[in-house]
Scaffold this active site. Structure first.
Site, PDB file in Angstrom:
ATOM      1  N   ALA A  42     -17.152 -28.656   3.616  1.00 58.38           N
ATOM      2  CA  ALA A  42     -18.574 -28.457   3.907  1.00 58.38           C
ATOM      3  C   ALA A  42     -18.831 -28.634   5.395  1.00 58.38           C
ATOM      4  O   ALA A  42     -19.087 -29.748   5.870  1.00 58.38           O
ATOM      5  CB  ALA A  42     -19.415 -29.421   3.071  1.00 58.38           C
ATOM      6  N   GLY A  69     -28.225 -23.865  10.249  1.00 53.72           N
ATOM      7  CA  GLY A  69     -28.304 -23.677  11.697  1.00 53.72           C
ATOM      8  C   GLY A  69     -26.968 -23.824  12.423  1.00 53.72           C
ATOM      9  O   GLY A  69     -26.944 -23.866  13.649  1.00 53.72           O
ATOM     10  N   GLN A 109     -11.317   6.597   1.361  1.00 55.23           N
ATOM     11  CA  GLN A 109     -11.330   7.977   1.840  1.00 55.23           C
ATOM     12  C   GLN A 109     -10.276   8.821   1.109  1.00 55.23           C
ATOM     13  O   GLN A 109     -10.545   9.943   0.692  1.00 55.23           O
ATOM     14  CB  GLN A 109     -11.074   7.997   3.361  1.00 55.23           C
ATOM     15  CG  GLN A 109     -11.462   9.281   4.039  1.00 55.23           C
ATOM     16  CD  GLN A 109     -12.969   9.531   3.995  1.00 55.23           C
ATOM     17  OE1 GLN A 109     -13.751   8.624   3.750  1.00 55.23           O
ATOM     18  NE2 GLN A 109     -13.364  10.769   4.189  1.00 55.23           N
ATOM     19  N   GLU A 129     -14.215 -18.426   7.878  1.00 52.12           N
ATOM     20  CA  GLU A 129     -13.222 -19.184   8.663  1.00 52.12           C
ATOM     21  C   GLU A 129     -13.158 -18.684  10.117  1.00 52.12           C
ATOM     22  O   GLU A 129     -12.109 -18.697  10.752  1.00 52.12           O
ATOM     23  CB  GLU A 129     -11.863 -19.222   7.956  1.00 52.12           C
ATOM     24  CG  GLU A 129     -12.005 -19.925   6.609  1.00 52.12           C
ATOM     25  CD  GLU A 129     -10.744 -20.496   6.020  1.00 52.12           C
ATOM     26  OE1 GLU A 129      -9.771 -20.690   6.747  1.00 52.12           O
ATOM     27  OE2 GLU A 129     -10.769 -20.767   4.802  1.00 52.12           O
TER      28      GLU A 129
END
Ligand code: COS
Length: 384
Positions: free
Chosen positions: A121, A126, A335, A362
């Site tokens: 965590a 923010g 594609q 990460e």
């Protein structure tokens, strides 16, 4: 681990991916969950303990060995790897790298056995790329800390038994040096979990907010026992985690090349297999080059990591290259499949969405670029 035992483990994991995980990909997508029996099989195979030292009940794999196993797990839906991912990677490694003996003895055996799942965590509403801007507070009160704040997008939080939580513990110390890493049991009163996030892809993985409302943990739960070192612990954990992610990207690139080649060999247009057309061949070749370069880069960086080299910038280079590469490979796979590539029945559409996250979590590609460039410029004597 001796070569023979490792080869056996790798063959077993490859077979597990092919015989159990790939056939269950559609079920995971439909149910948005990994079946409980598969999680149990992962426990039985020892997959939760890949990176945990043997002395604490794990398999003690080197980074190079872990990368080979993660490569295999990368060849299927990422949700499977995610079940063990935070325990093998970022959730437990803070304790493995910087933990005290008491912390290792208490948590690692449970984590290695898959009895306890770990989460990491760090991110907050923010504080994303700017990891040192963490605002979650840990206020000392005698022998305990009181934790308050919100963590965001936390993988495996609802099924975790323990979270490694980065919180600001040093009053008046701004930035990285004010942060400590805490081991927080998930059943600590004052912790609650938000609703599972609805995501673009990676169905079957669980992320959510974790809210700390005066959650009390003993001061002894600071990883390593010394306050103010949590940011560095997090960065060391992420160095390792980024190699793990690069291996995952390389594995999926390999799978997507296989899917692309199979389709190009089977699908006929203008009276022949589309693989006979050089424009399709160009896409196949470019994807093979991306997949091959990714695999080689991961092997190199993992081997040097094991040798103890300080190589955060090359880890960042591997994370940057491999995750961007698999994005290109997934795009070409769609594609090559044409209209079918846009349809859910052909799995490339799903993998295209799944791999998008690799360039973000990460550390975004842009953060990896910053790490690489800063390292080069610092070597040249520039203060950046
Ligand atoms: N290993 C060990 N220590 C490290 C380190 C590493 N890989 N990277 C940085 N540090 C140390 C630095 O040496 C510095 O220590 P000193 O103050 O003693 O010199 C301290 O940590 C602060 O480092 P720095 O000044 O480089 O920190 P910044 O705030 O500039 O942040 C980046 C650096 C941007 C690289 C960092 O915030 C980052 O990786 N952000 C992305 C976060 C992320 O990956 N989030 C994903 C969430 S987890 S899924």
């Amino acid at each position: 681990m001796d070569c023979e035992t490792f080869d056996l483990l790798k063959t077993t994991v490859t077979r597990f991916v092919e015989e159990r995980l790939i056939p269950n990909e559609d079920r995971v997508e439909a149910e948005d969950a990994v079946p409980a029996e598969i999680i149990q099989e992962m426990r039985d195979l020892g997959l939760f303990g890949l990176s945990i030292p043997e002395a604490h009940g794990g398999l003690s794999l080197t980074m190079a060995e872990e990368a080979e196993i993660v490569f295999e797990l990368g060849r299927t839906a990422f949700a499977f790897r995610s079940v063990i991912g935070t325990t093998v990677g970022i959730g437990s490694q803070g304790i493995v790298i910087d933990g005290t003996d008491a912390q290792k003895n208490e948590w690692l055996p449970k984590l290695a056995a898959g009895e306890a799942i770990a989460s990491f965590a760090l991110t907050e509403p923010g504080a994303g790329s700017d990891a040192a801007a963490v605002q979650t507070s840990a206020v000392r009160d005698g022998d305990v800390y009181r934790i308050n704040g919100t963590k965001r997008f936390i993988t495996n939080a609802p099924r975790a038994s323990m979270l490694t939580v980065m919180a600001r513990s040093e009053p008046g110390v701004a930035g990285a040096a004010g942060i400590s890493a805490f081991i927080v049991p998930a059943d600590t009163p004052g912790i609650s979990f938000g609703k599972p996030d609805k995501k673009m892809g990676q169905r079957g993985t669980i992320t959510c907010d974790v809210i700390f409302d005066d959650a009390v943990v003993p001061a002894a739960n600071i990883i390593g026992g010394v306050p103010g070192r949590g940011f560095k612990t997090a960065m060391k954990v992420l160095d390792r985690g980024r190699i793990h992610m690069s291996a995952l990207a390389a594995g999926m690139a390999q799978r997507l090349v296989e899917e692309s080649v199979r389709y190009a060999a089977e699908r006929e247009q203008f009276g022949q297999a589309i693989g006979a057309f050089q424009l399709v061949q160009g896409m196949l070749a470019d994807s093979r080059v991306d997949a091959f370069a990714s695999k080689v880069m991961v092997a190199d960086v993992a081997r040097r990591f094991d040798a103890g080299e300080k190589l955060s910038a090359d880890v960042a280079a591997a994370k940057y290259f491999t995750t961007e590469a698999v994005g290109r490979v997934a795009d070409r796979a769609v594609q090559i499949h044409g209209g079918a590539g846009y349809m859910a029945d052909y799995k490339v559409e799903r993998f295209y969405r799944d791999v998008r996250l690799l360039r973000i979590y990460e550390g975004t590609s842009q953060i990896q670029q910053v790490i690489i460039a800063r390292s080069l410029l610092r070597e040249a004597g520039l203060k950046v």
